[in-house]
Design a protein around this motif. Structure first.
Motif, short mmCIF file in Angstrom:
data_model
loop_
_atom_site.label_atom_id
_atom_site.label_comp_id
_atom_site.label_asym_id
_atom_site.label_seq_id
_atom_site.Cartn_x
_atom_site.Cartn_y
_atom_site.Cartn_z
N ALA A 22 0.98 -0.92 0.13
CA ALA A 22 -0.06 -0.09 -0.05
C ALA A 22 0.81 1.11 -0.08
O ALA A 22 0.61 1.98 -0.81
CB ALA A 22 -0.94 -0.21 1.20
N GLU A 23 1.73 1.40 0.86
CA GLU A 23 2.68 2.38 0.98
C GLU A 23 3.48 2.72 -0.46
O GLU A 23 3.33 3.92 -0.84
CB GLU A 23 3.70 2.23 2.20
CG GLU A 23 2.92 2.48 3.32
CD GLU A 23 3.95 2.28 4.62
OE1 GLU A 23 4.88 1.70 4.39
OE2 GLU A 23 3.25 2.40 5.94
N PHE A 24 3.87 1.58 -0.89
CA PHE A 24 4.73 1.74 -2.06
C PHE A 24 3.68 2.17 -3.27
O PHE A 24 4.29 3.19 -4.06
CB PHE A 24 5.51 0.55 -2.45
CG PHE A 24 6.37 0.24 -3.66
CD1 PHE A 24 7.38 0.77 -3.57
CD2 PHE A 24 5.72 -0.20 -5.04
CE1 PHE A 24 8.23 0.98 -4.94
CE2 PHE A 24 6.49 0.13 -6.32
CZ PHE A 24 7.75 0.41 -6.17
N SER A 25 2.80 1.54 -3.37
CA SER A 25 1.64 1.99 -4.49
C SER A 25 1.15 3.35 -4.25
O SER A 25 1.16 4.15 -5.38
CB SER A 25 0.43 0.98 -4.32
OG SER A 25 0.86 -0.31 -4.56
N LEU A 26 0.97 3.91 -3.03
CA LEU A 26 0.51 5.16 -2.97
C LEU A 26 1.67 6.12 -3.47
O LEU A 26 1.48 7.47 -3.77
CB LEU A 26 0.14 5.41 -1.39
CG LEU A 26 -1.07 4.61 -1.12
CD1 LEU A 26 -1.54 4.79 0.23
CD2 LEU A 26 -2.35 5.05 -2.02
N ALA A 27 3.10 5.77 -2.86
CA ALA A 27 4.21 6.74 -3.28
C ALA A 27 4.15 6.68 -4.77
O ALA A 27 4.55 8.04 -5.50
CB ALA A 27 5.49 6.33 -2.68
N VAL A 28 3.97 5.79 -5.68
CA VAL A 28 4.01 5.83 -6.79
C VAL A 28 2.81 6.64 -7.47
O VAL A 28 2.95 7.46 -8.34
CB VAL A 28 3.92 4.38 -7.68
CG1 VAL A 28 3.63 4.49 -9.09
CG2 VAL A 28 4.87 3.58 -7.14
N LEU A 29 1.54 6.27 -6.80
CA LEU A 29 0.56 7.19 -7.48
C LEU A 29 0.73 8.75 -7.21
O LEU A 29 0.00 9.61 -7.77
CB LEU A 29 -0.72 6.71 -6.62
CG LEU A 29 -1.18 5.21 -7.28
CD1 LEU A 29 -2.44 4.46 -6.42
CD2 LEU A 29 -1.62 5.22 -8.92
N PHE B 110 -1.62 2.27 -13.76
CA PHE B 110 -2.76 1.12 -13.71
C PHE B 110 -2.27 0.08 -12.59
O PHE B 110 -2.92 -0.44 -11.74
CB PHE B 110 -2.68 0.51 -15.01
CG PHE B 110 -3.92 -0.63 -14.92
CD1 PHE B 110 -5.40 -0.37 -15.05
CD2 PHE B 110 -3.63 -1.95 -14.90
CE1 PHE B 110 -6.18 -0.96 -15.08
CE2 PHE B 110 -4.72 -2.88 -14.98
CZ PHE B 110 -5.93 -2.39 -14.98
N GLU B 111 -0.62 -0.46 -12.71
CA GLU B 111 -0.47 -1.41 -11.71
C GLU B 111 -0.65 -0.94 -10.25
O GLU B 111 -0.90 -1.69 -9.27
CB GLU B 111 0.82 -1.82 -12.04
CG GLU B 111 0.84 -2.60 -13.40
CD GLU B 111 0.89 -2.19 -14.70
OE1 GLU B 111 1.06 -0.81 -14.47
OE2 GLU B 111 0.66 -2.76 -15.72
N ALA B 112 0.04 0.54 -10.18
CA ALA B 112 -0.03 0.86 -8.73
C ALA B 112 -1.66 0.99 -8.23
O ALA B 112 -1.87 0.96 -6.97
CB ALA B 112 0.63 2.18 -8.80
N LEU B 113 -2.41 1.36 -9.12
CA LEU B 113 -3.94 1.64 -8.70
C LEU B 113 -4.28 -0.02 -8.05
O LEU B 113 -4.95 0.06 -7.36
CB LEU B 113 -4.67 1.99 -9.99
CG LEU B 113 -4.51 3.70 -10.29
CD1 LEU B 113 -5.29 4.05 -11.54
CD2 LEU B 113 -5.16 4.55 -9.11
N GLN B 114 -4.19 -0.89 -8.97
CA GLN B 114 -4.40 -2.29 -8.66
C GLN B 114 -3.73 -2.61 -7.42
O GLN B 114 -4.78 -3.02 -6.46
CB GLN B 114 -4.14 -3.24 -9.69
CG GLN B 114 -4.86 -3.23 -10.99
CD GLN B 114 -4.63 -4.31 -11.72
OE1 GLN B 114 -3.34 -4.63 -12.07
NE2 GLN B 114 -5.54 -5.28 -12.44
#
Length: 133
Positions: free
Chosen positions: A24-31, A38-42
């Motif tokens: 979650a933290e990694f994906s939110l940093a990308v976003l 797309f992959e970060a949103l998923q």
């Protein structure tokens, strides 16, 4: 931001909680830098939901649907997110859209704990029949 379903959060072991938190933290940093990656949103939607942050997961599922409106699985996941925040009408409407787009796994629909609050609603039963065709 806190889990809105402590039962789901409590069912995770420490390793799972740590894993989903990292994702979650990694994906939110990308976003933060690329809001529609797309992959970060998923990853954000899945991990936040697993951690019990259902309203946050719903926001990311909505973005995914904006990107791939004709994807049956993304639409199904959005229906699950609506169900998890107890938005029954939107959950059922979106579930019907997923079925119309080709989602047909009616067995999974029956077993999916994300949809548990829809069970017993006659509209859900009709959607199960539609998915079974």
């Amino acid at each position: 931001m806190g889990p809105c379903d402590s039962q789901r959060f409590d069912s995770l072991n420490d390793r799972e909680r740590e894993h989903y938190t990292f994702i979650a933290e990694f994906s939110l940093a990308v976003l933060d830098k690329r809001p529609y990656q797309f992959e970060a949103l998923q990853s954000a939607a899945n991990s936040l939901t697993a951690l019990g942050y259902y309203h946050d997961g719903l926001l990311y599922d909505k973005r995914l649907r904006e990107i791939k409106a004709s994807d049956a699985l993304i639409t199904y996941n959005l229906a699950c997110s609506y169900a998890l925040v107890n938005d029954t009408d939107n959950a059922l409407r979106t579930l019907e859209e997923a079925i119309c787009l080709g989602y047909r796994d009616h067995v999974h629909m029956v077993e999916d704990p994300d949809l548990s609050n829809l069970k017993g609603d006659p509209r859900f039963d009709k959607l199960l029949q539609l998915a079974h065709k």
